[in-house]
Enzyme design. Sequence first.
Site, mmCIF file in Angstrom:
data_model
loop_
_atom_site.group_PDB
_atom_site.id
_atom_site.type_symbol
_atom_site.label_atom_id
_atom_site.label_comp_id
_atom_site.label_asym_id
_atom_site.label_seq_id
_atom_site.Cartn_x
_atom_site.Cartn_y
_atom_site.Cartn_z
ATOM 1 N N ASP A 1 94.228 83.134 33.084
ATOM 2 C CA ASP A 1 95.221 82.202 32.560
ATOM 3 C C ASP A 1 96.581 82.689 33.049
ATOM 4 O O ASP A 1 97.186 83.591 32.466
ATOM 5 C CB ASP A 1 95.156 82.152 31.030
ATOM 6 C CG ASP A 1 96.199 81.190 30.459
ATOM 7 O OD1 ASP A 1 97.066 80.719 31.230
ATOM 8 O OD2 ASP A 1 96.145 80.924 29.247
ATOM 9 N N LYS B 1 103.857 76.128 33.363
ATOM 10 C CA LYS B 1 105.248 76.600 33.282
ATOM 11 C C LYS B 1 105.965 76.539 34.640
ATOM 12 O O LYS B 1 106.420 75.467 35.009
ATOM 13 C CB LYS B 1 105.276 77.971 32.597
ATOM 14 C CG LYS B 1 104.726 77.813 31.161
ATOM 15 C CD LYS B 1 104.952 78.952 30.210
ATOM 16 C CE LYS B 1 104.600 78.503 28.792
ATOM 17 N NZ LYS B 1 103.484 79.178 28.166
ATOM 18 N N TYR C 1 97.267 84.050 24.456
ATOM 19 C CA TYR C 1 97.392 82.655 24.031
ATOM 20 C C TYR C 1 96.934 81.767 25.167
ATOM 21 O O TYR C 1 97.317 81.969 26.319
ATOM 22 C CB TYR C 1 98.854 82.340 23.679
ATOM 23 C CG TYR C 1 99.093 80.896 23.270
ATOM 24 C CD1 TYR C 1 98.507 80.383 22.113
ATOM 25 C CD2 TYR C 1 99.891 80.055 24.044
ATOM 26 C CE1 TYR C 1 98.732 79.057 21.734
ATOM 27 C CE2 TYR C 1 100.119 78.732 23.669
ATOM 28 C CZ TYR C 1 99.531 78.239 22.517
ATOM 29 O OH TYR C 1 99.754 76.934 22.144
HETATM 30 C C1 LIG Z 1 102.299 78.516 27.362
HETATM 31 C C2 LIG Z 1 100.916 78.992 27.606
HETATM 32 C C3 LIG Z 1 99.808 78.125 27.531
HETATM 33 C C4 LIG Z 1 99.910 76.714 27.013
HETATM 34 O O1 LIG Z 1 100.718 75.929 27.822
HETATM 35 P P1 LIG Z 1 101.367 74.593 27.187
HETATM 36 O O2 LIG Z 1 102.021 73.937 28.360
HETATM 37 O O3 LIG Z 1 102.325 75.061 26.143
HETATM 38 O O4 LIG Z 1 100.260 73.795 26.605
HETATM 39 C C5 LIG Z 1 98.580 78.608 27.917
HETATM 40 N N1 LIG Z 1 98.424 79.877 28.344
HETATM 41 C C6 LIG Z 1 99.456 80.748 28.409
HETATM 42 C C7 LIG Z 1 99.222 82.119 28.911
HETATM 43 C C8 LIG Z 1 100.727 80.326 28.023
HETATM 44 O O5 LIG Z 1 101.736 81.203 28.040
#
Ligand SMILES: *Cc1c(COP(=O)(O)O)cnc(C)c1O
Length: 418
Positions: A232, A260, A144
């Site tokens: 990511d 995060k 994601y």
């Molecule tokens: C949570 C997440 C995102 C998106 O971050 P948001 O702050 O929710 O927009 C992107 N990449 C990864 C791997 C994530 O877990």
Amino acid sequence: MGKTTNGQLFARAQGVIPGGVNSPVRAFQSVGGTPYFVARGKGAYVWDVEGTRYLDYVQSYGASILGHAHPKVVDAITLAAAEGTSFGAPTEREVLLAEEITSRVPGCEMLRLVSSGTEATMSAIRVARGATGRDRVILFSGCYHGHSDGLLAGGGSGVATLGLPASAGVPKGAVAETLVAPYNEVPDVDRDVACVIVEPVAANMGLVSPLPGFLPGLREACDRAGALLIFDEVITGFRLAYGGATEVFGVRPDLWCFGKVIGGGLPLAAFGGRRDLMEQLAPLGEIYQAGTLSGNPLATAAGLAVLSELDRSCYAELAERVGRLGAGLAGALGPDVQVPVVGPLVGLFFSAETVTSYEGATKSAATGRYPGLMHGLLERGVAMAPGAYEVLFPSLAHGDAELDRTVEAFADAVAAGL
Ligand SMILES: *Cc1c(COP(=O)(O)O)cnc(C)c1O
């Protein structure tokens, strides 16, 4: 906090907020039942509006690593708030946070702060496309990368395919240059590929580790094609290790996305990478990217406070504790359940074999065991995310007593047939 119940609040929420939630993962759609509305949190625990306490493994889907309302973070935010919450001019803490992050991640020379992981990945992709002059992006099924149009692509299972919109409202054209490949298989990277974006440990399809050759293979394939590699690390950054996945796996991407943990629970994320790439961003270069609240004073204060608590010993301690938790859960759940553990991350798969791809993760979810177990644990005071594809996020506030209670709750739920 008043006499309202979860049910009353959820009913009202559904009248004014689609599905009653501001992010679909918070709804109990896939597990049934009514979400608990959190009134407050402290350390490893949250309390709902009815006063019920839960040992919390959601921890804001990984945004919290010190536990809720850590005194240092609360103080930092409070002090910052009194000095003003947003200016539209640069501030010192933005420099400090960028210095702190770049100093921990070898090869990440420059950084730009944004307000969500979605912005970070979207912007990193733009840098990759702008810098290479190419359009195509490769991503992996089960990973994601936020909810921007171009990254909301679904693919066929088991083979690399051109993406199809994974949501209504995403035009075909927006994903026409997005190729979706199976996780843990190095795809063919042609010379029209701008970048390959990957979660170095996949933590949005349960928890899937990279097989030994996968990340080095991506690095090589990108180098051969002149494509860029993007990690990511919105979940793994500053959670997996002091320097994130780069440190753990020894593979250095060209660009990173963080989020995060680095916001300490406030809206903050970042993308960064090699200087020659990042210096192509406006105002220096031709690649545009901006944000009114980027580098926000409260968020940078929280981020700095969190990182200042996270020295190398924290990661060793967290990994050690979580290793024990994983072993305890595996013992309680038996051989038909996999409990993968990577650093401080824990997953659950209802499978007798190790899961290495999204196909395996979907099979686990299709067993239908997660909702019953999740509700069984909730009744026993332990909160996991309301979705079979999420992981558990133990924090540094989860001490031995909490971990023991967790294992007991799982064993009890299993004994009850869940
Ligand atoms: C949570 C997440 C995102 C998106 O971050 P948001 O702050 O929710 O927009 C992107 N990449 C990864 C791997 C994530 O877990």
